[in-house]
Design a protein around this motif. Structure first.
Motif, mmCIF file in Angstrom:
data_model
loop_
_atom_site.group_PDB
_atom_site.id
_atom_site.type_symbol
_atom_site.label_atom_id
_atom_site.label_comp_id
_atom_site.label_asym_id
_atom_site.label_seq_id
_atom_site.Cartn_x
_atom_site.Cartn_y
_atom_site.Cartn_z
ATOM 1 N N TYR A 67 0.938 -1.082 -0.194
ATOM 2 C CA TYR A 67 -0.473 -0.037 -0.054
ATOM 3 C C TYR A 67 1.028 1.664 -0.015
ATOM 4 C CZ TYR A 67 -2.891 3.545 2.381
ATOM 5 O OH TYR A 67 -3.728 4.728 2.528
ATOM 6 N N ARG A 68 0.553 2.041 -0.878
ATOM 7 C CA ARG A 68 1.413 3.241 -0.728
ATOM 8 C C ARG A 68 0.827 4.381 -0.672
ATOM 9 N NH1 ARG A 68 5.611 3.291 -5.149
ATOM 10 N NH2 ARG A 68 7.053 2.659 -3.960
ATOM 11 N N ASN A 69 0.901 5.451 -0.251
ATOM 12 C CA ASN A 69 -0.172 6.616 0.070
ATOM 13 C C ASN A 69 0.821 7.538 -0.414
ATOM 14 O OD1 ASN A 69 -1.743 8.567 0.785
ATOM 15 N ND2 ASN A 69 -2.370 7.975 2.561
ATOM 16 N N SER A 75 -1.538 4.051 -3.747
ATOM 17 C CA SER A 75 -2.286 2.979 -4.227
ATOM 18 C C SER A 75 -2.380 1.075 -3.978
ATOM 19 C CB SER A 75 -1.223 2.601 -5.469
ATOM 20 O OG SER A 75 0.620 2.529 -5.073
ATOM 21 N N TYR A 76 -2.362 0.470 -3.917
ATOM 22 C CA TYR A 76 -2.731 -1.190 -3.971
ATOM 23 C C TYR A 76 -2.398 -2.315 -4.662
ATOM 24 C CZ TYR A 76 -4.038 -3.794 0.151
ATOM 25 O OH TYR A 76 -4.033 -5.040 0.526
ATOM 26 N N GLU A 77 -1.415 -2.720 -4.093
ATOM 27 C CA GLU A 77 -1.341 -3.941 -5.269
ATOM 28 C C GLU A 77 -1.879 -5.330 -3.950
ATOM 29 O OE1 GLU A 77 1.635 -4.322 -8.624
ATOM 30 O OE2 GLU A 77 2.687 -4.920 -6.935
ATOM 31 N N ARG A 78 -2.275 -6.291 -4.535
ATOM 32 C CA ARG A 78 -2.028 -7.641 -3.975
ATOM 33 C C ARG A 78 -1.912 -8.963 -4.754
ATOM 34 N NH1 ARG A 78 -1.273 -9.141 1.188
ATOM 35 N NH2 ARG A 78 -3.289 -10.426 2.398
ATOM 36 N N ASP A 79 -0.977 -9.379 -3.923
ATOM 37 C CA ASP A 79 -1.016 -10.719 -4.901
ATOM 38 C C ASP A 79 -1.174 -12.526 -3.976
ATOM 39 O OD1 ASP A 79 0.764 -9.630 -6.643
ATOM 40 O OD2 ASP A 79 2.754 -9.781 -5.730
ATOM 41 N N THR A 92 -4.847 -1.422 -7.622
ATOM 42 C CA THR A 92 -6.061 -0.228 -7.769
ATOM 43 C C THR A 92 -5.264 1.045 -7.620
ATOM 44 O OG1 THR A 92 -6.125 -0.417 -5.717
ATOM 45 C CG2 THR A 92 -8.038 -2.070 -7.009
ATOM 46 N N PHE A 93 -6.105 2.003 -7.743
ATOM 47 C CA PHE A 93 -5.257 3.319 -7.810
ATOM 48 C C PHE A 93 -6.809 4.344 -7.109
ATOM 49 C CE2 PHE A 93 -5.094 8.002 -9.306
ATOM 50 C CZ PHE A 93 -4.593 8.401 -8.961
ATOM 51 N N ILE A 107 0.967 3.005 -16.948
ATOM 52 C CA ILE A 107 0.708 4.177 -15.817
ATOM 53 C C ILE A 107 0.527 3.851 -14.804
ATOM 54 C CG2 ILE A 107 -1.814 5.063 -14.836
ATOM 55 C CD1 ILE A 107 -2.672 5.657 -18.466
ATOM 56 N N TRP A 108 0.542 2.232 -13.822
ATOM 57 C CA TRP A 108 0.614 1.784 -13.288
ATOM 58 C C TRP A 108 2.073 2.102 -12.905
ATOM 59 C CZ3 TRP A 108 -1.948 0.166 -8.589
ATOM 60 C CH2 TRP A 108 -1.709 0.066 -7.629
ATOM 61 N N GLY A 109 3.102 2.281 -13.998
ATOM 62 C CA GLY A 109 4.779 2.225 -13.415
ATOM 63 C C GLY A 109 4.914 3.947 -12.901
ATOM 64 N N ILE A 110 3.804 4.715 -13.448
ATOM 65 C CA ILE A 110 4.101 6.264 -12.778
ATOM 66 C C ILE A 110 3.968 6.066 -11.870
ATOM 67 C CG2 ILE A 110 3.027 8.554 -13.330
ATOM 68 C CD1 ILE A 110 3.185 7.716 -16.672
ATOM 69 N N VAL A 111 2.121 5.829 -10.805
ATOM 70 C CA VAL A 111 1.036 5.984 -9.503
ATOM 71 C C VAL A 111 2.208 4.953 -9.188
ATOM 72 C CG1 VAL A 111 -0.178 6.767 -11.297
ATOM 73 C CG2 VAL A 111 -0.268 4.181 -10.155
ATOM 74 N N ASN A 112 2.618 4.393 -9.181
ATOM 75 C CA ASN A 112 3.544 2.907 -8.429
ATOM 76 C C ASN A 112 4.838 4.199 -7.939
ATOM 77 O OD1 ASN A 112 2.988 0.904 -6.172
ATOM 78 N ND2 ASN A 112 3.875 -0.417 -7.128
#
Length: 112
Positions: A67-69, A75-79, A92-93, A107-112
């Motif tokens: 999770y990154r704020n 943004s949130y990524e879960r495996d 998710t964003f 885009i995911w690379g930019i926001v994450n």
């Protein structure tokens, strides 16, 4: 008329207030998790401290995530992994209280 110093101070205060509002509206990691489970039809139950999740009548395990704020968005990524070894990643964003599913890519690379 306002002096340059007073205008600068007012602008700074306005920026701090705006940043605080955006940060307050940014989804938390718990909100992301609940949204992601619901959106992807994953049902979880807890029995004796052991959490068991099911998707399409198959056991699925949460393996890792982050999770990154950054204040005004998050943004949130879960495996997840099935017992067969098949893996699924959800991304998710979040911005202004909204959660948007994302795909891996530029885009995911930019926001994450």
């Amino acid at each position: 008329m306002f002096s340059k110093k007073r205008m600068l101070a007012s602008g700074f205060i306005l920026f701090i207030i705006l940043f605080a509002i955006l940060d307050y509206k940014s989804p938390t990691s718990d909100e992301f998790e609940q949204w992601m489970l619901k959106e992807n039809d994953i049902e979880c139950t807890e029995n004796g401290g052991v959490k068991k999740c099911m998707k399409n009548n198959r056991v699925i395990w949460g393996r890792s995530g982050h999770y990154r704020n950054v204040g005004f968005f998050s943004s949130y990524e879960r495996d997840y992994e099935y017992d067969t070894g098949e893996q699924i990643t959800f991304r998710t964003f979040g911005f202004l209280g909204k959660i948007i599913p994302m795909e891996d890519g530029r885009i995911w690379g930019i926001v994450n």
